[in-house]
Design a protein around this motif. Structure first.
Motif, mmCIF file in Angstrom:
data_model
loop_
_atom_site.group_PDB
_atom_site.id
_atom_site.type_symbol
_atom_site.label_atom_id
_atom_site.label_comp_id
_atom_site.label_asym_id
_atom_site.label_seq_id
_atom_site.Cartn_x
_atom_site.Cartn_y
_atom_site.Cartn_z
ATOM 1 N N MET A 487 0.836 -1.215 0.000
ATOM 2 C CA MET A 487 0.000 0.000 0.000
ATOM 3 C C MET A 487 0.865 1.257 0.000
ATOM 4 S SD MET A 487 -3.329 -0.829 2.264
ATOM 5 C CE MET A 487 -2.597 -1.890 3.456
ATOM 6 N N PHE A 488 1.966 1.177 0.723
ATOM 7 C CA PHE A 488 2.855 2.347 0.726
ATOM 8 C C PHE A 488 3.447 2.553 -0.678
ATOM 9 C CE2 PHE A 488 7.103 4.304 1.384
ATOM 10 C CZ PHE A 488 6.650 5.530 1.831
ATOM 11 N N ALA A 489 3.811 1.453 -1.331
ATOM 12 C CA ALA A 489 4.341 1.549 -2.706
ATOM 13 C C ALA A 489 3.284 2.171 -3.626
ATOM 14 C CB ALA A 489 4.739 0.166 -3.205
ATOM 15 N N GLU A 490 2.031 1.814 -3.392
ATOM 16 C CA GLU A 490 0.945 2.372 -4.196
ATOM 17 C C GLU A 490 0.803 3.881 -3.922
ATOM 18 O OE1 GLU A 490 -3.586 0.957 -5.041
ATOM 19 O OE2 GLU A 490 -2.240 -0.418 -3.979
ATOM 20 N N ASN A 491 0.934 4.244 -2.661
ATOM 21 C CA ASN A 491 0.876 5.675 -2.293
ATOM 22 C C ASN A 491 1.999 6.462 -2.951
ATOM 23 O OD1 ASN A 491 -1.379 5.453 -0.786
ATOM 24 N ND2 ASN A 491 -0.413 5.703 1.214
ATOM 25 N N VAL A 492 3.206 5.881 -2.938
ATOM 26 C CA VAL A 492 4.357 6.557 -3.560
ATOM 27 C C VAL A 492 4.092 6.746 -5.052
ATOM 28 C CG1 VAL A 492 6.819 6.338 -4.128
ATOM 29 C CG2 VAL A 492 6.019 5.710 -1.859
ATOM 30 N N ALA A 493 3.608 5.668 -5.692
ATOM 31 C CA ALA A 493 3.355 5.746 -7.135
ATOM 32 C C ALA A 493 2.268 6.777 -7.433
ATOM 33 C CB ALA A 493 2.944 4.369 -7.644
ATOM 34 N N GLY A 494 1.203 6.768 -6.630
ATOM 35 C CA GLY A 494 0.109 7.722 -6.822
ATOM 36 C C GLY A 494 0.577 9.157 -6.662
ATOM 37 N N LEU A 517 -3.602 5.006 3.772
ATOM 38 C CA LEU A 517 -2.814 5.497 4.914
ATOM 39 C C LEU A 517 -3.369 4.916 6.218
ATOM 40 C CD1 LEU A 517 -0.710 7.308 6.236
ATOM 41 C CD2 LEU A 517 -2.256 9.234 6.003
ATOM 42 N N ARG A 518 -4.697 4.901 6.322
ATOM 43 C CA ARG A 518 -5.321 4.372 7.545
ATOM 44 C C ARG A 518 -4.978 2.880 7.713
ATOM 45 N NH1 ARG A 518 -9.257 1.542 9.224
ATOM 46 N NH2 ARG A 518 -9.983 1.025 7.139
ATOM 47 N N GLN A 519 -5.036 2.153 6.592
ATOM 48 C CA GLN A 519 -4.749 0.720 6.667
ATOM 49 C C GLN A 519 -3.276 0.456 7.008
ATOM 50 O OE1 GLN A 519 -6.113 -1.297 3.144
ATOM 51 N NE2 GLN A 519 -8.214 -0.599 3.418
ATOM 52 N N ILE A 520 -2.386 1.290 6.460
ATOM 53 C CA ILE A 520 -0.942 1.146 6.779
ATOM 54 C C ILE A 520 -0.740 1.336 8.278
ATOM 55 C CG2 ILE A 520 1.332 2.245 6.522
ATOM 56 C CD1 ILE A 520 0.537 2.909 3.628
ATOM 57 N N LYS A 521 -1.371 2.371 8.814
ATOM 58 C CA LYS A 521 -1.213 2.678 10.240
ATOM 59 C C LYS A 521 -1.774 1.557 11.105
ATOM 60 C CE LYS A 521 -2.383 7.020 11.243
ATOM 61 N NZ LYS A 521 -3.090 8.304 11.014
ATOM 62 N N THR A 522 -2.886 1.002 10.680
ATOM 63 C CA THR A 522 -3.482 -0.090 11.460
ATOM 64 C C THR A 522 -2.566 -1.312 11.434
ATOM 65 O OG1 THR A 522 -5.602 0.711 10.660
ATOM 66 C CG2 THR A 522 -5.607 -1.422 11.759
#
Lengths: 531, 56
Positions: A487-494, A517-522
């Protein structure tokens, strides 16, 4: 100046070396450090260059040559230091610099500096001749500063000195190793805590304070610790072998006896001059009392004190002796501090008391000495400064918090995620989203993501790092959270698509980013938060 | 005998005079070689570490 009688114990030799170093002027230490500090710095630079895999071989060759020259430089200065220390032990004057002396110093140290790593590696590998080898190279450094010895004579003499007292050589080597390791441990602790101490005292936040674990894990940190400890310890090591060489040579030359006679002559001269002066002025009772008190505090009059409760056997181990001496020194030091404080209080009491108590007939000159006013004013200024700093520190966070978010420009290319806490980035993102600035909102959310990861030590935020490097860092450290990594990789790409690729950003993109972001934090939240 | 012995002694003296500069130069070269080999080993370790890191 060394004691005239040669003593065989390694511990006594170390004590002699400490006395010799304490008697040496700072210029003598500076001679050693003029060589050792550039070499240690050069070694750190060399290590740093060689840790980069893309360093060309030609650079490696050049830097190795520079380091070889620095070794020669360091060995020459160490030999000059050792020579001066030995002349100090014998009470001899300094030698003039001639071309022959300089040539013999440089040539011998070039040869010995090159062969020493090989010799020491072989000695340590085989174990047995290690003290002999160490004594040989250290004695050669002591003799290297002499004009009357060429290379072969110097090596023959160093070999002879190294061959004496093998048992003592083992003792010296073991004691020096233990002492060096203790010093190294202290230096490493100080270096590890230094950034935190600086942060506590000055508030200065650095890369070292943010990533304490990575700072301590770095090989350069350990190498720097070893280098700093070596710079501090090597003069002592060399001094030990200077004293050893002096004592062994004195068995043939009687140099120590000559030095003792010179000292005796000096003492006699001082006593005569002192007596002549004392005859000229009358002795005051206070001076006499103080002199008696000082004399009675010396160890020669310890017999006046009560004997210790436990009766020791005659064969006391050196460890007990050292501990006793250490405790005695601490006790004496504390007593001296107590006496000094007592004298200061007495002096203040005298100054603060009414002048009429001392002399009723003389007119009053001044109520207090000017220095008391000066100390009082300095203390008042200091107290004022502390109060002002504390109040400023108390008011500062609120001020910054209020102005922080407003002062940040989301279009600034040099903006770092640690500029604001994660909550403020999110608040900023919400505000931008409400105003329809989705691109800026996405950037604020991305910075919030980085700030959260940085706060939880998943990444170390640094201005020199790229988004790709953050992604690799998360991938490396969060192996156990594959979903969060993706998910973080997806955030970086986005974020990169929108920020650098000029892709349009919609409200849906913002919602999707926020959800990831919420899911990463969880998923990656610390244990205590999850509980 | 003195005349016969003198050139040999002079030759020995010249030979001994050369020993010191050669030894000094040899020491310097040896020192350079040690650091150069050490540097090459470090470079090799760093390159391998980076390769491993890229694979993972």
């Amino acid at each position: 100046m060394a004691h005239p009688l040669a003593r065989a114990g390694a511990l006594d030799l170390l004590e002699e070396a400490v006395h010799a170093l304490r008697a040496a002027p700072p210029a003598t230490f500076a001679l050693h450090w003029a060589g050792s500090v550039p070499f240690a710095l050069g070694l750190l630079v060399f290590w740093n260059s060689m840790s980069q895999p893309r360093t060309p071989d030609a650079v490696c060759a050049m830097e190795a040559f520079a380091l070889a020259l620095l070794v020669l430089w360091m060995n020459c200065w160490r030999a000059v230091f050792a020579g001066r220390l030995q002349r100090q032990l014998g009470g001899r004057p300094e030698l003039p610099w001639t071309r022959l002396r300089l040539w013999r110093l440089v040539s011998s140290q070039a040869f010995l500096g090159g062969t020493k790593p090989v010799g020491m590696a072989l000695a340590v590998g085989v174990i047995l001749p290690a003290p002999w080898m160490a004594a040989f190279y250290r004695s050669a450094a002591v003799l290297g500063d002499r004009e009357d010895l060429d290379l072969s004579q110097l090596m023959a003499k160093a070999r002879k000195l190294a061959g004496f007292e093998q048992r003592q050589g083992w003792g010296i080597l073991l004691l020096l190793t233990v002492l060096y390791l203790i010093l190294l441990l202290n230096v490493l602790i100080v270096l590890a805590l230094l950034p935190q101490v600086v942060r506590i005292l000055t508030g200065y936040e650095s890369v070292f304070t943010r990533g304490m674990k990575y700072y301590v894990d770095s090989p350069l940190f350990w190498l720097a610790g070893v280098a700093v400890a070596w710079i501090g310890f090597d003069p002592f090591t060399q001094a030990v072998y200077c004293v050893r060489g002096f004592q062994l040579e004195s068995r043939e030359t009687g140099e120590d006896l000559r030095a003792a006679l010179r000292t005796l002559a000096l003492i006699v001269l001082v006593v005569f001059v002192g007596q002549a002066q004392s005859l000229q002025r009358p002795l005051r009772p206070q001076d006499l009392d103080q002199s008696i008190r000082q004399t009675l505090q010396s160890p020669e009059y310890d017999w006046r004190l009560a004997p210790p409760a436990t009766k020791r056997s005659g064969n006391v181990s050196w460890l007990v002796t050292v501990t006793d001496r250490l405790m005695d020194s601490i006790e004496r030091g504390l007593r001296s501090i107590g006496d000094a404080i007592g004298r200061l209080l007495e002096w203040l009491r005298e100054k603060l008391s009414s002048p009429s108590m001392h002399d009723t007939t003389a007119p009053p000159t001044a109520a207090l000495h000017w220095s008391v006013y000066a100390i009082g004013a300095a203390l008042a200024v200091l107290a004022g400064a502390i109060v002002w700093r504390l109040r400023r520190a108390k008011n500062k966070p609120a001020h910054i918090m209020a102005a922080g978010a407003a002062a940040v420009s989301l279009h600034d290319e040099h903006l770092l995620a640690d500029r604001l806490p994660e909550e403020e980035w999110i608040a900023l993102a919400e505000r931008c989203a409400r105003e329809g600035e989705y691109r800026a909102a996405l950037r604020a959310l991305y910075l919030a993501n980085l700030a959260w990861l940085g706060r939880n030590e998943w990444i170390a935020i640094h201005s020199g790092k790229t988004n790709r490097e953050y992604e690799l860092e998360v991938r490396r450290r969060a192996r156990e959270f594959p979903d969060a990594r993706a998910m973080f990789a997806e955030n970086v790409a986005g974020f990169e698509r929108a920020w650098y690729g000029q892709h349009p950003v919609t409200a849906g993109d913002i919602d999707a980013f926020r959800e990831r972001l919420r899911q990463i934090k969880t998923a990656m939240a610390p244990a205590e938060m999850a509980a | 005998l003195q005349a016969l012995a003198r050139p040999a002694a002079a030759r020995r003296h010249r030979g001994r005079a050369l020993v010191t500069p050669i030894a000094a130069l040899g020491g310097l070269v040896l020192s350079w070689l040690i650091f150069y080999i050490g540097g090459e080993i470090l470079l090799e370790i760093a390159a391998r570490a980076e390769q491993t890191w890229r694979i993972h």
